[in-house]
Scaffold this motif. Structure first.
Motif, PDB file in Angstrom:
ATOM      1  N   THR A  12      42.686  38.280  36.728  1.00  0.00           N
ATOM      2  CA  THR A  12      43.852  37.713  37.396  1.00  0.00           C
ATOM      3  C   THR A  12      43.870  38.148  38.857  1.00  0.00           C
ATOM      4  OG1 THR A  12      45.115  37.782  35.340  1.00  0.00           O
ATOM      5  CG2 THR A  12      46.374  37.563  37.388  1.00  0.00           C
ATOM      6  N   ASN A  14      44.917  39.465  42.392  1.00  0.00           N
ATOM      7  CA  ASN A  14      45.902  40.461  42.810  1.00  0.00           C
ATOM      8  C   ASN A  14      46.071  40.345  44.322  1.00  0.00           C
ATOM      9  OD1 ASN A  14      46.119  43.316  44.146  1.00  0.00           O
ATOM     10  ND2 ASN A  14      47.135  43.510  42.172  1.00  0.00           N
ATOM     11  N   ALA A  31      37.840  36.853  40.553  1.00  0.00           N
ATOM     12  CA  ALA A  31      39.104  36.098  40.534  1.00  0.00           C
ATOM     13  C   ALA A  31      39.819  36.191  41.878  1.00  0.00           C
ATOM     14  CB  ALA A  31      40.005  36.617  39.422  1.00  0.00           C
ATOM     15  N   ASP A  32      39.747  37.355  42.514  1.00  0.00           N
ATOM     16  CA  ASP A  32      40.379  37.535  43.822  1.00  0.00           C
ATOM     17  C   ASP A  32      39.658  36.707  44.884  1.00  0.00           C
ATOM     18  OD1 ASP A  32      42.072  39.694  42.772  1.00  0.00           O
ATOM     19  OD2 ASP A  32      40.199  40.827  42.713  1.00  0.00           O
ATOM     20  N   ALA A  35      40.516  33.027  44.440  1.00  0.00           N
ATOM     21  CA  ALA A  35      41.864  32.756  44.951  1.00  0.00           C
ATOM     22  C   ALA A  35      41.868  32.719  46.477  1.00  0.00           C
ATOM     23  CB  ALA A  35      42.841  33.812  44.440  1.00  0.00           C
ATOM     24  N   TYR A 204      49.641  30.857  43.504  1.00  0.00           N
ATOM     25  CA  TYR A 204      50.066  32.217  43.152  1.00  0.00           C
ATOM     26  C   TYR A 204      50.846  32.234  41.847  1.00  0.00           C
ATOM     27  CZ  TYR A 204      48.521  34.604  47.389  1.00  0.00           C
ATOM     28  OH  TYR A 204      47.755  35.181  48.366  1.00  0.00           O
ATOM     29  N   SER A 207      49.100  32.806  38.625  1.00  0.00           N
ATOM     30  CA  SER A 207      48.750  34.203  38.341  1.00  0.00           C
ATOM     31  C   SER A 207      49.984  35.061  38.103  1.00  0.00           C
ATOM     32  CB  SER A 207      47.938  34.781  39.511  1.00  0.00           C
ATOM     33  OG  SER A 207      46.757  34.034  39.713  1.00  0.00           O
TER      34      SER A 207
END
Length: 255
Positions: A12, A14, A31-32, A35, A204, A207
């Motif tokens: 996920t 952050n 994942a970061d 994103a 956002y 998540s």
């Protein structure tokens, strides 16, 4: 024994790790990075904005330590340690400067405490901007901050993750002695980018992260009756204009 690191969710995104990736850091996961790339597609100026947000913070801290003589700093929503951290910038100006970092992410706090273990002028505490009284008490217990003397209170790229920050920020302002300064940077929104900003909020939200961009006038109200300092001290006007559709920052002094 279970620790914060055991509970680390690498699947996920952050916000602190996304920010770290955009600054060229290494404390992030796939994942970061994904994103961050999605954010960049929506706002091509976002990487520039993140970098200039960091420069704004550094310039503000140098101004407070140098021209204003402030020797104590509280950084709420500090995020992952990176280059030119608040305590490093402040102590480059004044060796006796003291800094307390505050974050509500347990992994950030574990990482921060490990990096800061060998210094007695810096501390890392867990705290949430939505609980000002808890922050006050924990900061006081570090023994580094005297609330009766001027403080540089920093809330950089954090308040757009809070649904209704006004009352919390007002309580934090009330803690400060005259001569203290408040530094805020914040994700901003304009009518022409409303659709892109809505998609960013959706990104956002997937998540589980609340994102609330605000107009500049609404951000300025977070300073209450503090006296604003000329923004041009901290960011060049052409840069401010270039990233105005994405972010805004200000510094103000308590009379």
């Amino acid at each position: 024994m279970t620790t914060a690191l055991d509970a680390l969710d690498v699947r996920t995104p952050n916000p602190a790790r996304v920010y770290d990736y955009m600054l060229g850091g290494k404390d992030n996961f796939a994942a970061d990075r994904e994103a961050a790339e999605q954010v960049s597609r929506l706002f091509p100026e976002s990487r520039d904005g993140v970098r200039h947000n960091r420069l704004f913070l550094g310039n503000a801290v140098r101004y407070l330590a140098g021209e204003c003589g402030i020797r104590q700093f509280v950084d709420i929503g500090a995020g992952l340690p990176t280059q030119d951290n608040v305590h490093q910038v402040a102590q480059a100006v004044a060796r006796d400067a003291r800094t307390v970092y505050v974050d509500n992410d347990p992994v950030v706090c574990v990482h921060g405490r490990a990096l800061l273990a060998n210094t007695d002028t810096v501390a890392m505490i867990d705290g949430d901007v939505r609980a000002p009284g808890d922050i006050r008490d924990k900061v006081t217990r570090t023994g580094l901050i005297d609330w009766n003397r001027p403080v540089g209170l920093l809330m950089v790229a954090i308040l757009h993750f809070v649904e209704e920050p006004g009352e919390h920020v007002a309580m934090l302002r009330d803690l400060l002695a005259p001569g203290s300064h408040l530094v805020i940077t914040h994700l901003s929104t304009t009518p022409e980018r409303a659709a892109d900003m809505a998609r960013l909020r959706e990104l956002y939200a997937r998540s589980g992260i609340t994102l609330v961009p605000r107009g500049v006038a609404e951000i300025e109200r977070l300073f209450g009756d503090f006296e604003p300092v000329d923004q041009r001290r901290f960011v060049f006007p052409d840069i401010a204009a270039r990233i105005a559709r994405l972010g805004w920052g200000g510094v103000a002094r308590k009379r």
